[in-house]
Enzyme design. Structure first.
Site, short mmCIF file in Angstrom:
data_model
loop_
_atom_site.label_atom_id
_atom_site.label_comp_id
_atom_site.label_asym_id
_atom_site.label_seq_id
_atom_site.Cartn_x
_atom_site.Cartn_y
_atom_site.Cartn_z
N HIS A 10 0.84 -1.12 0.05
CA HIS A 10 -0.07 -0.11 -0.08
C HIS A 10 0.88 1.21 0.04
CE1 HIS A 10 1.12 0.81 4.18
NE2 HIS A 10 0.90 -0.37 4.38
N GLU A 87 -2.83 -6.92 7.05
CA GLU A 87 -1.47 -6.88 7.83
C GLU A 87 -1.56 -7.46 9.20
OE1 GLU A 87 1.62 -6.87 7.79
OE2 GLU A 87 2.36 -5.06 7.42
#
Length: 263
Positions: A10, A87
């Site tokens: 990201h 994550e």
């Protein structure tokens, strides 16, 4: 034949600018992160993507939308959001400050002491270890999402399937390690850690000893042995004209950890 897979981290999030634990803490992209994501979408405008898989957390989801938006209007790929690409979950440490001077044995939830853990099976209370993260990535992403595409590519005449997984530094590192574990003939010594924001790894992955004509879903072997070809690692050339912050992300120990270097 093989499937080309891009593993994309990201863009910079607002929490990337703070010294806090931010795994499932859901901060949006920073102003710089939005520019990075836009540059990513432009860089892939002439690369047809077959399917995009994205973490549901804002920083990765927004990055994936930019990648999707850069694809031709008449050929937008399917867009799948999955918690499997989230994550690592830091549990009680989420949103709390990290302590660079503390050792793992100094962990103290009540006094906000959250050191970097150094053993793969260690975890913060109510969180995930790196081993937990790898198991999740293998189960929810590799087996559930990627293997079906890899299997269906067997017997095709050309490499025409391109997938993108837009995720996070630690998750990508563990997902790639899970893939390597299924490829017994892959002996390169390299690390999938240390991805810059919106940088990507590119791997070509196939089924070992593939047999043309054996590509139906009911014959799929989720745990088939794989083949791997490394195309590119940590490619961030699309960011060449974008100014970095005064303190680049890779210069911070915590930010290095979150880029996957812990793995």
């Amino acid at each position: 034949m093989t499937v080309t897979i891009y593993f994309v981290r990201h863009g910079q999030s607002e929490d990337n600018l703070r010294s806090i634990w931010a795994g499932w803490k859901d901060a949006p992209l920073s102003a710089l992160g939005l520019k990075q994501a836009a540059a990513l979408g432009e860089a892939f405008a002439n690369t047809p993507i077959t399917a995009i898989f994205a973490s549901d957390l804002k920083r990765a989801h927004s990055t994936a939308l930019a990648l999707h938006g850069g694809q031709p209007e008449d050929a937008k790929p399917p867009f799948t959001v999955t918690t499997g690409l989230r994550e690592q979950h830091f549990g009680k440490a989420e949103g709390r400050p990290w302590d660079a001077a503390a050792k793992p044995e100094d962990l103290d939830v009540d006094n906000d002491i959250f050191p970097i853990l150094t053993v793969r099976d260690e975890k913060f209370p109510e969180g995930e270890s790196l081993n937990d993260l790898r198991e999740r990535a293998a189960r929810d992403v590799l087996d559930a999402l990627l293997i079906p595409h890899i299997w269906k590519a067997r017997g095709k005449d050309a490499d025409e399937t391109r997938l993108a997984c837009v995720s996070h530094g630690l998750c990508i590192s563990e997902l790639c390690a899970a893939i390597v574990a299924r490829a017994p003939d892959f002996h390169e010594r390299l690390t999938f850690a240390g991805l810059y924001n919106t940088a990507w790894h590119c791997l070509r992955i196939g089924v070992k000893d593939e047999t043309p004509g054996m590509a139906t879903d009911d014959q799929m072997d989720v745990h088939a042995q794989l083949t791997i070809e490394v195309v590119k690692m940590n490619d961030s050339t699309h960011l060449d004209n974008i100014t970095r912050n005064v303190q680049p992300e890779e210069e911070s120990e915590l930010r290095e950890y979150l880029s996957g270097k812990a793995a």
